[in-house]
Write a protein that holds these residues in place. Structure first.
Motif, PDB file in Angstrom:
ATOM      1  N   ILE A 491       0.843  -1.410   0.026  1.00 45.59           N
ATOM      2  CA  ILE A 491      -0.126  -0.009   0.030  1.00 45.59           C
ATOM      3  C   ILE A 491       0.806   1.350   0.029  1.00 45.59           C
ATOM      4  O   ILE A 491       2.200   1.178   0.338  1.00 45.59           O
ATOM      5  CB  ILE A 491      -1.032   0.248   1.128  1.00 45.59           C
ATOM      6  CG1 ILE A 491      -0.016  -0.257   2.594  1.00 45.59           C
ATOM      7  CG2 ILE A 491      -2.088  -1.026   1.087  1.00 45.59           C
ATOM      8  CD1 ILE A 491      -1.014  -0.204   3.962  1.00 45.59           C
ATOM      9  N   VAL A 495      -0.607   5.731   3.553  1.00 43.10           N
ATOM     10  CA  VAL A 495      -1.568   4.783   4.287  1.00 43.10           C
ATOM     11  C   VAL A 495      -0.581   3.732   5.139  1.00 43.10           C
ATOM     12  O   VAL A 495      -1.214   3.587   6.372  1.00 43.10           O
ATOM     13  CB  VAL A 495      -2.408   3.831   3.301  1.00 43.10           C
ATOM     14  CG1 VAL A 495      -3.213   2.863   4.297  1.00 43.10           C
ATOM     15  CG2 VAL A 495      -3.108   4.728   2.311  1.00 43.10           C
TER      16      VAL A 495
ATOM     17  N   ASP B  36      -7.785   4.236   5.253  1.00 45.51           N
ATOM     18  CA  ASP B  36      -8.605   3.297   5.265  1.00 45.51           C
ATOM     19  C   ASP B  36      -7.706   2.157   5.252  1.00 45.51           C
ATOM     20  O   ASP B  36      -6.926   1.734   4.295  1.00 45.51           O
ATOM     21  CB  ASP B  36      -9.138   3.429   3.836  1.00 45.51           C
ATOM     22  CG  ASP B  36     -10.086   2.162   3.216  1.00 45.51           C
ATOM     23  OD1 ASP B  36     -10.566   1.440   4.251  1.00 45.51           O
ATOM     24  OD2 ASP B  36     -10.363   2.070   2.175  1.00 45.51           O
ATOM     25  N   TYR B  39      -7.741  -0.390   2.250  1.00 45.61           N
ATOM     26  CA  TYR B  39      -7.500   0.294   1.021  1.00 45.61           C
ATOM     27  C   TYR B  39      -6.934  -0.778  -0.383  1.00 45.61           C
ATOM     28  O   TYR B  39      -7.584  -0.404  -1.325  1.00 45.61           O
ATOM     29  CB  TYR B  39      -6.000   1.038   1.371  1.00 45.61           C
ATOM     30  CG  TYR B  39      -5.668   1.747  -0.136  1.00 45.61           C
ATOM     31  CD1 TYR B  39      -5.869   3.038  -0.478  1.00 45.61           C
ATOM     32  CD2 TYR B  39      -4.534   1.073  -0.799  1.00 45.61           C
ATOM     33  CE1 TYR B  39      -5.229   3.804  -1.457  1.00 45.61           C
ATOM     34  CE2 TYR B  39      -3.941   1.968  -1.941  1.00 45.61           C
ATOM     35  CZ  TYR B  39      -4.529   3.023  -2.062  1.00 45.61           C
ATOM     36  OH  TYR B  39      -3.938   3.662  -3.141  1.00 45.61           O
TER      37      TYR B  39
END
Lengths: 638, 40
Positions: A491, A495, B36, B39
């Motif tokens: 990711i 994040v 999130d 994600y």
């Protein structure tokens, strides 16, 4: 009865005197703004035609009336940088580091005393309460000589500053002028409180007086903590200045100067660090005394003392990496470049050394706990599983110390086509390292749980379910920590950075829930046999000494990293360091200097311990009762 | 309580509690940071 009442009255008066001492600096400070700062400002505003110069705070971005001189623009010469035929920075480094070692030790020990004395007061078991009280007294006795030495080293540090860096020290003390004397007065309050606390121990050991005595330890620790917070505000200001304009002129709000971007993260990190360090030093002292003991009785006492000190130290060591992570996040938030210099640039390899030392700390702690299981009957059942814990620790450790980049020559860089190594570039990232350290800490928690149930068998009706639940919870925690570390690779960075929070929460869940569950399960548990204090291998004591030495070395290392991240600034982006020693030392020189500081500290504190043992020999020794080795007895009376 | 002491039942119940708890920890602690978790 009348005598007791009079005693109580004196005790309450003593406590009030201490609280008065605590409030004295605040009272003394109140008139200061009225006379020293606001009055001229008000006068200036009254005078028609007089121009009031305003400045803009470099951090808070608020406007304020200029109240101080700009930061001096120093030049290399005897006026700004007088010197001996030696590098001034190294002399200052030595004086500062020694003062900090002793300062953190004498701030941590009274906190231990407070905790242990409180445990003694609330314990129902009279014999155990007496032992706790004796232990707290032993602790404060150790720190008393160290306290004098701290003050002496503080004096040496001030003289070093005044002699070798007069321009810088003049500027810094000018900025902090409103609180400089508060610091000095707090020091008076700390000394007074400590001496009343120590010398009043025997007079105040029963009933209500004991609670008064305990309250004194709370007052003592509040003063000590405030002292440290003030000292932290100076280094916070040097790293992330606030309350001044871009020329370094004070804008009248001392709270802005104190409350910089990094002040609170530094406060938290240093409190925890001091506690872990203090625990390590006392544990090493106990280990030394254990190894030198001639009788089973003394061995039992010092084994118990070492265990308590280690347990308290490790209790603060466990949250320490999380506080460090918060500090680094705040550094990145304040100046991204500063964070990159620390962890991805000039100082990155020092962080690899730091990771190595953290790993050593946790490995030593686990090793000690496994050895300590040898002093209880029934703990043999865990011995065969220890190899799996070693495997987990080793895996976590290897991930944690893997570097992300290598030191390369320009030719190697060119051949590789950039800084990123084709293989190593995939490793040593924060996502993986967070997973590594959390696995290590969770394993340490598991070792503690095993130790706490070593000689016990749960008798609750749901014991089987409890054991299975505990095993499943730990297994899921490991899977979650490692899963999050792997997930971070897939990711984006914005994040990924958030994943550290659930990782930490997972580790802390194991700590709080499993300790609580274990406590409930072991209530009224069947004892397989008493804990045989003193029946422990000599190797375990060397692990305690290793723990303390590694922590001392790491404190020196992290102090150097924090200080050198300012590069060629005395005060970051405000006051430039124009001395010949504004460059950053090589990693090798820094490591040697840190080792010298560690060696000096340990030699000097061994001298302090030796002085303490001279006093103990003179004290009359009561007849010692009890079965040697079965339960710890106080080594000497007081 | 005796049913819970059955190893199979104990493992299943423990797994449901632990997996549910850690999923909530992951989701809500990321959500609190405005991120999130799911994600990918």
């Amino acid at each position: 009865m009348g005598l007791v009442t009079r005693k109580n009255l004196f005790a309450i008066m003593g406590l009030c005197a201490m609280v008065g001492l605590l409030l004295l600096p605040i009272v003394m400070a109140l008139p200061s703004p009225a006379i020293g700062e606001e009055a001229p400002a008000a006068d200036a505003e009254k005078k028609e035609g007089d121009k009031v110069e305003k400045g803009r705070d470099v951090y808070y971005k608020t406007e304020g009336i200029v109240m101080g001189a700009p930061a001096p623009k120093t030049v290399d010469g005897p006026r700004d940088y007088p010197r001996y035929n030696f590098e001034s920075r190294v002399l200052l480094w030595f004086a500062n580091q020694q003062h900090l070692y002793y300062g953190s030790f004498v701030l941590a020990v009274p906190i231990f005393c407070m905790i242990i004395e409180f445990m003694g007061v609330v314990t129902k078991d009279k014999a155990l309460a007496k032992r706790y009280d004796q232990l707290a007294y032993d602790f404060i006795k150790i720190s008393l000589t160290a306290y004098s030495l701290t003050a002496v080293l503080g004096g040496i540090l001030i003289f070093t500053f005044l002699t070798l860096y007069p321009a810088f020290f003049g500027y810094l003390s000018g900025i902090f002028r409103p609180v400089m004397h508060i610091y000095a007065l707090m020091f008076v309050a700390e000394s007074g409180t400590l001496y009343i606390y120590y010398y009043g121990w025997d007079k105040m050991k029963e009933g209500f007086l004991k609670w008064i005595h305990l309250s004194m330890s709370v007052v003592l620790n509040i003063i000590g903590t405030l002292l440290m917070f003030l000292a932290n505000s100076w280094i916070g200001f040097m790293m992330s200045p606030a309350g001044v304009d871009e020329q370094g002129r004070f804008l009248g709000n001392i709270w802005h100067v104190i409350h910089t971007a990094l002040w609170n993260p530094l406060n938290l990190h240093r409190i925890l660090g001091n506690m872990a360090f203090g625990g390590g030093v006392v544990a090493a002292y106990a280990a030394y005394k254990f190894l030198a003991s001639k009788t089973d009785e003394d061995r039992a006492h010092y084994d118990w003392m070492g265990y308590i000190a280690m347990a308290l130290g490790v209790a603060f060591l466990i949250p320490l990496p999380f506080a460090g992570y918060w500090l680094m996040r705040e550094v990145y938030a304040y100046r991204q470049q500063m964070g990159i210099t620390l962890m991805g640039g000039l100082l990155a390899w020092l962080f690899i050394i730091q990771a190595t030392m953290i790993g050593i700390l946790f490995l030593s702690t686990n090793y000690y706990l496994w050895q300590a299981m040898g002093r209880m009957r029934g703990a043999e059942k865990y011995q065969r599983y220890i190899k799996y814990l070693v495997f987990l620790l080793a895996c976590g450790y290897m991930v944690f110390i893997t570097p992300h980049t290598m030191v390369m020559t320009p030719a190697e860089l060119k051949a590789m086509g950039g800084q990123q190594h084709p293989v190593l570039g995939n490793y040593g990232v924060m996502s993986a390292k967070n997973g590594g350290i959390n696995v290590i800490i969770t394993t340490t928690v598991l070792s503690f749980v095993w130790y706490m149930r070593g000689n016990k068998v749960s008798t609750v009706s749901w014991a089987k379910f409890g054991n299975i639940f505990m095993g499943v919870f730990f297994a899921c925690a490991y899977i979650n920590i490692i899963g999050l570390a792997v997930y971070g690779y897939y990711i984006p960075a914005n994040v990924r950075v958030g994943l550290s929070v659930p990782q930490v929460a997972t580790t802390l869940s194991c700590l709080f829930f499993m300790f609580a569950l274990n406590g409930v399960m072991m209530k009224g548990a069947k004892q397989m046999g008493p804990i045989e204090w003193g029946k422990i291998s000599a190797r375990s004591q060397y692990a305690l000494i290793m723990l303390a030495t590694a922590f001392t070395w790491m404190m020196g290392l992290m102090g150097y990293i924090r200080s050198s991240v300012r590069l060629f600034w005395h005060v970051n982006e405000i006051m430039r360091d124009n001395s010949p020693w504004a460059y950053t030392h090589t990693v090798g020189f820094a490591a040697n200097m840190i080792s010298f500081n560690v060696l000096f500290f340990w030699v000097s504190i061994l001298f302090v311990f030796w002085l303490g043992s001279l006093a103990a020999k003179k004290a009359p020794v009561e007849a010692k009762a009890g079965v040697p080795g079965a339960v710890p007895q106080p080594a000497a009376s007081h | 309580m005796s049913a819970l002491n059955n190893p199979v039942v104990a493992v299943i119940v423990s797994l449901i509690v632990a997996v549910g708890y850690f999923a909530m920890v992951d989701h809500y602690l990321m959500d609190m940071q405005g991120l999130d978790f799911w994600y990918l």
